[in-house]
Design a protein around this motif. Structure first.
Motif, PDB file in Angstrom:
ATOM      1  N   SER A   1     -36.091-145.067  -5.556  1.00  0.00           N
ATOM      2  CA  SER A   1     -36.883-146.110  -6.192  1.00  0.00           C
ATOM      3  C   SER A   1     -35.981-147.103  -6.911  1.00  0.00           C
ATOM      4  CB  SER A   1     -37.866-145.496  -7.192  1.00  0.00           C
ATOM      5  OG  SER A   1     -37.163-144.804  -8.201  1.00  0.00           O
TER       6      SER A   1
ATOM      7  N   THR B   1     -32.836-140.888   1.651  1.00  0.00           N
ATOM      8  CA  THR B   1     -34.251-140.994   1.340  1.00  0.00           C
ATOM      9  C   THR B   1     -34.655-139.908   0.346  1.00  0.00           C
ATOM     10  OG1 THR B   1     -34.757-141.881   3.537  1.00  0.00           O
ATOM     11  CG2 THR B   1     -36.596-140.980   2.270  1.00  0.00           C
ATOM     12  N   LEU B   2     -35.109-140.343  -0.825  1.00  0.00           N
ATOM     13  CA  LEU B   2     -35.623-139.436  -1.835  1.00  0.00           C
ATOM     14  C   LEU B   2     -36.968-139.960  -2.323  1.00  0.00           C
ATOM     15  CD1 LEU B   2     -32.497-138.689  -4.094  1.00  0.00           C
ATOM     16  CD2 LEU B   2     -33.526-137.172  -2.412  1.00  0.00           C
ATOM     17  N   GLY B   3     -37.849-139.049  -2.676  1.00  0.00           N
ATOM     18  CA  GLY B   3     -39.133-139.452  -3.230  1.00  0.00           C
ATOM     19  C   GLY B   3     -38.958-140.014  -4.636  1.00  0.00           C
ATOM     20  N   ASN B   4     -40.021-140.578  -5.183  1.00  0.00           N
ATOM     21  CA  ASN B   4     -39.945-141.206  -6.497  1.00  0.00           C
ATOM     22  C   ASN B   4     -39.487-140.236  -7.588  1.00  0.00           C
ATOM     23  OD1 ASN B   4     -40.731-143.698  -5.531  1.00  0.00           O
ATOM     24  ND2 ASN B   4     -42.903-143.346  -5.932  1.00  0.00           N
ATOM     25  N   LYS B   5     -40.041-139.037  -7.599  1.00  0.00           N
ATOM     26  CA  LYS B   5     -39.667-138.082  -8.635  1.00  0.00           C
ATOM     27  C   LYS B   5     -38.266-137.523  -8.399  1.00  0.00           C
ATOM     28  CE  LYS B   5     -44.054-136.668 -10.663  1.00  0.00           C
ATOM     29  NZ  LYS B   5     -44.814-137.835 -10.240  1.00  0.00           N
ATOM     30  N   GLU B   6     -37.884-137.332  -7.154  1.00  0.00           N
ATOM     31  CA  GLU B   6     -36.524-136.901  -6.859  1.00  0.00           C
ATOM     32  C   GLU B   6     -35.525-137.967  -7.313  1.00  0.00           C
ATOM     33  OE1 GLU B   6     -36.954-136.386  -2.725  1.00  0.00           O
ATOM     34  OE2 GLU B   6     -37.604-134.293  -2.845  1.00  0.00           O
ATOM     35  N   SER B   7     -35.859-139.229  -7.066  1.00  0.00           N
ATOM     36  CA  SER B   7     -35.010-140.333  -7.496  1.00  0.00           C
ATOM     37  C   SER B   7     -34.881-140.362  -9.007  1.00  0.00           C
ATOM     38  CB  SER B   7     -35.596-141.660  -6.995  1.00  0.00           C
ATOM     39  OG  SER B   7     -34.891-142.766  -7.503  1.00  0.00           O
TER      40      SER B   7
ATOM     41  N   TYR C   1     -37.672-130.382  -5.638  1.00  0.00           N
ATOM     42  CA  TYR C   1     -36.875-131.596  -5.844  1.00  0.00           C
ATOM     43  C   TYR C   1     -35.396-131.244  -5.999  1.00  0.00           C
ATOM     44  CZ  TYR C   1     -41.488-133.538  -6.995  1.00  0.00           C
ATOM     45  OH  TYR C   1     -42.807-133.915  -6.975  1.00  0.00           O
TER      46      TYR C   1
ATOM     47  N   ASN D   1     -33.953-130.373  -2.589  1.00  0.00           N
ATOM     48  CA  ASN D   1     -33.751-131.539  -1.728  1.00  0.00           C
ATOM     49  C   ASN D   1     -32.520-132.340  -2.143  1.00  0.00           C
ATOM     50  OD1 ASN D   1     -36.027-130.873  -0.276  1.00  0.00           O
ATOM     51  ND2 ASN D   1     -37.364-132.289  -1.367  1.00  0.00           N
TER      52      ASN D   1
END
Length: 223
Positions: A2, A154-160, A198, A201
């Motif tokens: 993000s 590519t990471l999701g919002n919370k992972e980011s 998370y 990942n």
């Protein structure tokens, strides 16, 4: 990952649109608001990387808004954008918890420099946009991108958000409670299972040994 997320409070519609368009063109995500109450609602609904606050605004003024936010644990770096130029106003601004102050009228490039400087400050006090983590892994503090051999991962919002938290606090044990507070919004229920996913990942990308689990305490990112 993000983009850095900015909350803008500016009641002048033309200036609000101009600043929003400029920052979005520079790669930031901007939530624009026009009065203090709207900004207050946004502030407690979402997490922001930086706040840009006008002072003389309808509803709650910027000074009061920031002071209340600081009292409630909001730590996002903040720049006041205002036409006030008295030393007393400057003093009140910093006492309310701001990190910087820019007076109207201002050049957009100056605003960009101040924004980028504050956003970098949280990452090892580095002056560069790109931080090397070794073994071909880099982190872009401006775009919040994790790069491996130059390729964005590519990471999701919370992972980011989680990885950014680790980057800001290297070699520090970050408690589970703090992670939950940083990652989950006010209307969401934290999940132990989701957090472990998370972590898993991110470890797949940067290596298992870079994030250490501290039993009953939290996690530590080794820089």
């Amino acid at each position: 990952m993000s983009k850095a997320k900015i909350l803008l409070l500016e009641d002048d519609a033309n200036l609000n649109d101009t600043v929003t368009d400029f920052l979005e063109d520079e790669g930031y995500s901007v939530d624009s608001t026009y009065d203090g109450y709207e900004a207050q609602d946004k502030l407690y609904e979402s997490k922001y990387d930086l706040l840009l606050l006008d002072v003389n605004t309808p509803g709650i003024d910027g000074f009061t808004l920031l002071k209340e936010a600081r009292d409630n644990g909001v730590l996002a770096p903040t720049i006041f954008i205002t036409s006030l130029d008295g030393i007393d106003d400057l003093e009140r601004g910093f006492e309310s918890g701001c990190d910087d102050y820019i007076r109207k009228p201002f050049v957009l490039k100056e605003l960009q420099i101040r924004v980028e400087t504050l956003l970098r400050r949280g990452f090892f006090h580095e002056a560069a946009d790109i931080i090397s983590l070794g073994e071909g892994i880099e982190y872009n503090t401006k775009s919040n991108e994790l790069l491996v051999q130059g390729n964005a991962q590519t990471l999701g919002n919370k992972e980011s958000a989680l990885f950014k938290l680790f980057m800001k606090h290297p070699n520090e044990v970050i408690s589970h409670d703090r992670i939950y507070k940083e990652l989950w919004d006010f209307d969401e229920d934290p999940s132990d299972t989701a957090l472990r996913t998370y972590i898993k990942n991110i470890r797949k990308i940067i290596g298992k040994d870079r994030i250490v689990s501290i039993k009953k305490q939290g996690y530590k990112f080794t820089s």
